[in-house]
Design a protein around this motif. Structure first.
Motif, short mmCIF file in Angstrom:
data_model
loop_
_atom_site.label_atom_id
_atom_site.label_comp_id
_atom_site.label_asym_id
_atom_site.label_seq_id
_atom_site.Cartn_x
_atom_site.Cartn_y
_atom_site.Cartn_z
N LYS A 123 -2.65 2.31 10.24
CA LYS A 123 -2.14 1.36 9.24
C LYS A 123 -2.15 -0.07 9.80
O LYS A 123 -2.57 -1.02 9.12
N LEU A 124 -1.71 -0.22 11.04
CA LEU A 124 -1.69 -1.55 11.66
C LEU A 124 -3.11 -2.09 11.84
O LEU A 124 -3.33 -3.30 11.71
N ALA A 125 -4.05 -1.22 12.14
CA ALA A 125 -5.44 -1.66 12.30
C ALA A 125 -5.98 -2.25 11.00
O ALA A 125 -6.76 -3.22 11.02
N SER A 126 -5.59 -1.66 9.87
CA SER A 126 -6.01 -2.20 8.58
C SER A 126 -5.33 -3.53 8.29
O SER A 126 -5.95 -4.47 7.80
N ASP A 127 -4.04 -3.62 8.63
CA ASP A 127 -3.29 -4.86 8.40
C ASP A 127 -3.76 -5.99 9.30
O ASP A 127 -3.60 -7.17 8.96
N HIS A 128 -4.33 -5.64 10.45
CA HIS A 128 -4.75 -6.65 11.43
C HIS A 128 -6.21 -6.44 11.81
O HIS A 128 -6.58 -6.43 12.98
N CYS A 129 -7.04 -6.32 10.77
CA CYS A 129 -8.45 -6.02 11.02
C CYS A 129 -9.21 -7.21 11.59
O CYS A 129 -10.37 -7.06 12.00
N ASP A 130 -8.58 -8.37 11.65
CA ASP A 130 -9.20 -9.49 12.35
C ASP A 130 -9.12 -9.30 13.86
O ASP A 130 -9.96 -9.83 14.61
N VAL A 131 -8.14 -8.53 14.31
CA VAL A 131 -7.95 -8.24 15.73
C VAL A 131 -8.54 -6.89 16.10
O VAL A 131 -9.23 -6.74 17.11
N ILE A 132 -8.29 -5.87 15.26
CA ILE A 132 -8.77 -4.51 15.50
C ILE A 132 -10.04 -4.30 14.69
O ILE A 132 -10.01 -3.88 13.54
N THR A 133 -11.16 -4.61 15.29
CA THR A 133 -12.45 -4.43 14.64
C THR A 133 -12.77 -2.93 14.56
O THR A 133 -12.12 -2.11 15.23
N PRO A 134 -13.75 -2.52 13.76
CA PRO A 134 -14.11 -1.10 13.71
C PRO A 134 -14.42 -0.49 15.08
O PRO A 134 -14.03 0.64 15.37
N THR A 135 -15.09 -1.25 15.95
CA THR A 135 -15.40 -0.73 17.28
C THR A 135 -14.14 -0.56 18.11
O THR A 135 -13.94 0.48 18.76
#
Length: 380
Positions: free
Chosen positions: A182-194
């Motif tokens: 959930k946090l990865a989606s909310d902070h997808c500028d920091v947590i890229t798919p890779t």
């Protein structure tokens, strides 16, 4: 630790399972390899050993494994054996081989023939009719057999108290990974798919106490950040595995973030917690029985296309604009399911693309073009 330092550590672990194996062996730990999937890792951990997932490799070429595997085996299974034969996983103290699909079913024998007496192989048969009392009992009987063989390797009895503590730890780890998604989606500028993949993949190579502590620290740091105002598109990913950095780089090049996933290697593996009662062996069996919406597991209501509707709802509820299906080559269950999944997505008005992949892919030109075209469609 900072977000950058934690992400770097997860990336290093996910890229080099051999180094992790050597680290645990140097510390005097025994390590048990675990093939995909739904094996009771908790039993390994409760025995004082480290479970290590074996999901093939994107960096190796199938060579020696060809002598023991049929050509129609998926590359995940073939490369799992290759890693045993080429020395990458040579220091394992044993391996658990579930039988969740037709390719995995004979792998215990493939490994026994290939490795001889050098590696104990623990065969695990899951029941498909897992809901009734007799299904639960079959699962428990299988787990008891796994337990006995692990105790022999560990030279240590697995007590109910050990297993109860381990189940609590694994439930904590599953909660942390669900929170991270959930946090990865909310902070997808920091947590890229890779980077997202690195974090989730490293869970297969780290002891769960060590992994969970670091993931909770990462989650805490992400929670301090403002929710990202993402200008690109978001998708849900589905399939067995998508851990190739070169393929995921195409997402980043086209400003595609991952809102959620229906991937066996990722969220499916931590979607369902185990109960925490006074009967921990039954708790593990109940957890397996409670797993739902998986292409490889029997669904008594399959005629209602429940799984297709579940995936469609996941896309809608996650805020994604579409779905990317990573179709593992030579995976009959996924191929047979696809028409039903496509029907559910079409009925829900959800655009999707299907990419055929395997772990021997080296040329991603076609996939990159398809992803770029899909990104253009989603941005309209």
């Amino acid at each position: 630790m900072s977000i950058e330092a934690l992400l770097k550590e997860f990336a290093e672990v996910s890229a080099n399972p051999k180094a992790q194996l050597e680290k645990y062996k140097a510390a005097g730990k025994k390590v048990i390899g675990v093939l995909p999937y739904y094996a009771p890792e908790e039993l390994v951990y409760a025995a004082g050993m480290v479970p290590m997932g074996i999901w093939g490799s994107n960096t190796k070429t199938i060579s020696r494994a060809k002598e023991y595997c049929a050509t129609f085996y998926c590359t995940i299974a073939q490369l799992a054996l290759e890693m045993l034969l080429d020395g990458t996983m040579k220091d394992l103290d044993g391996v658990i081989t579930p039988t969740i699909c037709d390719t995995l079913r004979p792998m215990s024998q493939n490994i026994r023939v290939a490795m001889g007496d050098k590696l104990p192989v623990i065969f695990l048969a899951h029941p498909q009719n897992r809901f009734a009392d007799w299904g639960l009992q079959f699962t428990m009987d299988q787990y008891h057999d796994v337990k006995k063989q692990l105790e022999k390797i560990a030279s240590k009895a697995i007590t109910p108290e050990d297993l109860q503590r381990t189940i609590k730890l694994y439930n904590r780890s599953r909660r942390a990974r669900r929170a991270f998604v959930k946090l990865a989606s909310d902070h997808c500028d920091v947590i890229t798919p890779t980077k997202r993949m690195y974090v989730l993949k490293s869970a297969w190579f780290m002891a769960k106490d060590e992994y969970t502590e670091k993931l909770e620290a990462l989650n805490a740091e992400l929670e301090k950040l403002p929710v990202c105002d993402w200008k690109g598109t978001k998708v849900v990913t589905s399939g067995i595995i998508c851990d190739n950095p070169k393929l995921l780089a195409a997402f980043e090049e086209n400003h595609i973030a991952i809102a959620a996933d229906d991937v066996a290697h990722e969220s499916r593996s931590f979607k369902t917690d185990a109960p925490e009662t006074e009967n921990p062996m039954r708790d593990l069996a109940v957890q397996y029985a409670n797993i739902d919406h998986d292409v490889l597991l029997y669904d008594p209501k399959s005629s209602e296309n429940r799984r297709g509707e579940y995936v469609a709802d996941l896309v809608k509820n996650s805020g994604a604009q579409g779905l990317v299906l990573f179709m593992q080559q030579f995976c009959d269950p996924e191929e047979m399911e696809y028409p039903y999944l496509k029907k559910a997505l079409d009925n829900a008005g959800i655009p999707h693309i299907k990419l055929g992949i395997d772990q021997q892919m080296r040329d991603f030109g076609q996939a990159r073009t398809a992803i770029q075209a899909f990104a253009d469609v989603l941005s309209l």
